[in-house]
Design an enzyme around this catalytic site. Structure first.
Site, PDB file in Angstrom:
ATOM      1  N   ARG A   1      63.436   4.631  48.341  1.00  0.00           N
ATOM      2  CA  ARG A   1      62.402   3.676  47.944  1.00  0.00           C
ATOM      3  C   ARG A   1      63.097   2.519  47.226  1.00  0.00           C
ATOM      4  NH1 ARG A   1      59.569   5.911  51.009  1.00  0.00           N
ATOM      5  NH2 ARG A   1      57.463   6.774  50.713  1.00  0.00           N
TER       6      ARG A   1
ATOM      7  N   GLU B   1      57.251  -4.797  49.460  1.00  0.00           N
ATOM      8  CA  GLU B   1      57.190  -4.682  50.906  1.00  0.00           C
ATOM      9  C   GLU B   1      55.839  -5.198  51.406  1.00  0.00           C
ATOM     10  OE1 GLU B   1      58.113  -0.695  52.242  1.00  0.00           O
ATOM     11  OE2 GLU B   1      60.008  -0.650  51.161  1.00  0.00           O
TER      12      GLU B   1
ATOM     13  N   HIS C   1      61.424  -1.059  56.666  1.00  0.00           N
ATOM     14  CA  HIS C   1      60.944   0.298  56.385  1.00  0.00           C
ATOM     15  C   HIS C   1      60.685   1.044  57.692  1.00  0.00           C
ATOM     16  CE1 HIS C   1      58.776   2.844  53.119  1.00  0.00           C
ATOM     17  NE2 HIS C   1      59.282   3.615  54.063  1.00  0.00           N
TER      18      HIS C   1
HETATM   19  C1  8YV Z   1      56.596   5.540  55.912  1.00  0.00           C
HETATM   20  C2  8YV Z   1      58.045   6.905  54.521  1.00  0.00           C
HETATM   21  O1  8YV Z   1      56.338   5.008  54.688  1.00  0.00           O
HETATM   22  O2  8YV Z   1      57.248   9.038  55.044  1.00  0.00           O
HETATM   23  C3  8YV Z   1      57.595   8.254  54.138  1.00  0.00           C
HETATM   24  O3  8YV Z   1      57.618   8.530  52.918  1.00  0.00           O
HETATM   25  O4  8YV Z   1      58.536   6.180  53.715  1.00  0.00           O
HETATM   26  C4  8YV Z   1      57.862   6.388  55.903  1.00  0.00           C
HETATM   27  O5  8YV Z   1      57.826   7.407  56.788  1.00  0.00           O
HETATM   28  C5  8YV Z   1      55.405   6.330  56.209  1.00  0.00           C
HETATM   29  O6  8YV Z   1      55.643   7.054  57.335  1.00  0.00           O
HETATM   30  C6  8YV Z   1      54.186   5.389  56.393  1.00  0.00           C
HETATM   31  O7  8YV Z   1      53.332   5.891  57.341  1.00  0.00           O
END
Ligand code: 8YV
Length: 324
Positions: free
Chosen positions: A237, A266, A285
C-alpha cells in the site's frame, strides 16, 4: 423473503445471475461526485454489501442497521474499520489466496521492468531515439543472482521468494514479525532485521498489509540504509512508504530506482513528482488485475457473502468474533 444486498463493484454476468437467484441486488455506481449519495440512499435495509476500495466509515454503516456482512473483493482490508464492524456484529470477508500468484507476478514484473529500465527504454525507442547500438548510458542492472529483500512474508511474500530463489537464483532475505522456518527451508531464505535487509538487498520488496505498525515503515532513515544501486518495489500500500522521502531519495539517486504499483493517493495525480523521474516505473494498482484473478476474487466474495447471509461461517472471515 430474499435478503437485500448493495453491490458497488461490477460483476460478470455469470456471477450477477448467481447472486440475483439468491438475494435482491441493488447496484450502486459509486463513481463520480454523486456516488456516495447514491450509496447512502441504497444502504437503509441492506443486509449485505459487496465491493472494494471504498472506505465504509461509521456514518455509512449507521445507515444500514440490518447489515450482516461486508464482502470485500480484495485481500487488503485497511479501508475498513474492523473494530467498528465487529462491534456492530457485521462480518467482514476478504479474498486471500486467489490473488497471491498474480500479485507476486506483478511484483516481479516491477523488479524486472525497474532493473532493466524497460518502460524508460521502450519510450526511448518509441520516440525514435534508437539510432545506434546501446552504450553504458542505457544499460540496466541484473536481477539473477542478486539479493531479494522481502518485507512481509505472507502468502504474496512467499510467492515472491519462490520466484526469486527458484526462478532467478536470487539470495532471499526477509523481514517479518515471526521467522518462517518452512520458507527458509524451501528457498534458503534468511530472516533478518529490517535494517540488515535494507543494507544488503539489491531489491527491497514491500508486501506487508497496511496497519498502524506498517504505515510509514519506509521513511528517510530506512531509505538512507539502502545501497545506492538498490531498488524499492511496492506492491503493498502506498502509505507504507513516506512518499516525499522516496521522491527525494530517487531525485538525489540515493537509490537506483523504484517500481511502484500503489500510492498514497490513487489514482496517482498526473502532476505527481514521481512521474517526472526516469528511475520510477509506476503502474495503476494492477497487483491482482487480470481477468481470471479478478473473476476468481469476485467469485470468492460472492461465496463469502451468500455463506454469511445463510447463517454459515464464511470461508474468509476477517473478524471471527463478529456475528456472535
Ligand atoms: C485491489 C488489492 O485493490 O486485493 C487487494 O488488496 O490491493 C487489489 O487486489 C483489489 O482487488 C480491488 O478490487
Amino acid at each position: 423473503m430474499k435478503k437485500r444486498i448493495v453491490l458497488y463493484k461490477r460483476l460478470s454476468d455469470t456471477l450477477m445471475a448467481r447472486l440475483q437467484q439468491q438475494v435482491d441486488v441493488t447496484w450502486v455506481d459509486t463513481a463520480g461526485p454523486d456516488g456516495l449519495a447514491r450509496l447512502r440512499d441504497a444502504l437503509p435495509g441492506a443486509q449485505g454489501l459487496l465491493g472494494a476500495s471504498l472506505r465504509l466509515d461509521s456514518g455509512l454503516l449507521d445507515l444500514a442497521p440490518q447489515l450482516e456482512v461486508v464482502a470485500s473483493v480484495s485481500v487488503g482490508v485497511d479501508n475498513y474499520d474492523i473494530a467498528d464492524l465487529t462491534r456492530r456484529g457485521v462480518m467482514l470477508t476478504n479474498t486471500p489466496d486467489v490473488l497471491t500468484e498474480t500479485t507476486a507476478d506483478t511484483g516481479f514484473a516491477l523488479i524486472l521492468a525497474s532493473a532493466r529500465r524497460v518502460v524508460e527504454l521502450a519510450g526511448w525507442v518509441r520516440d525514435g531515439q534508437w539510432q545506434a547500438n546501446l552504450g553504458p548510458a542505457h544499460f540496466g542492472t541484473d536481477v539473477h543472482g542478486k539479493t531479494l529483500g522481502i518485507i512481509g512474508m505472507g502468502r504474496i511474500g512467499e510467492a515472491l521468494a519462490r520466484r526469486g530463489a527458484a526462478g532467478f537464483g536470487m539470495r532471499v532475505l526477509y523481514h517479518s514479525p515471526r521467522a518462517k522456518p518452512a520458507v527458509e527451508a524451501r528457498y534458503d531464505a534468511r530472516h533478518c532485521s529490517l535494517d540488515d535487509l535494507l543494507q544488503q538487498a539489491d531489491f527491497v520488496c514491500l508486501t506487508v498489509p497496511l496497519s498502524a505498525a506498517t504505515e510509514g515503515l519506509i521513511g528517510a532513515r530506512e531509505l538512507a540504509l539502502m545501497k545506492p544501486e538498490a531498488m524499492l518495489v511496492n506492491i503493498a500500500r502506498g502509505r507504507v512508504v513516506d512518499e516525499a522521502a522516496l521522491i527525494e531519495a530517487l531525485r538525489e539517486k540515493r537509490i537506483r530506482g523504484a517500481g511502484l504499483d500503489v500510492f498514497v493517493q490513487e489514482p496517482l495525480p498526473s502532476d505527481s513528482p514521481l512521474l517526472q523521474l526516469d528511475n520510477v516505473v509506476a503502474t495503476p494498482h494492477i497487483g491482482s488485475a487480470t481477468h481470471d484473478t479478478r473473476e476468481a476474487m469476485a467469485r470468492c466474495a460472492v461465496d463469502n457473502l451468500l455463506s454469511a447471509l445463510a447463517g454459515e461461517r464464511p470461508a474468509n472471515l476477517v473478524n471471527p468474533t463478529a456475528g456472535r
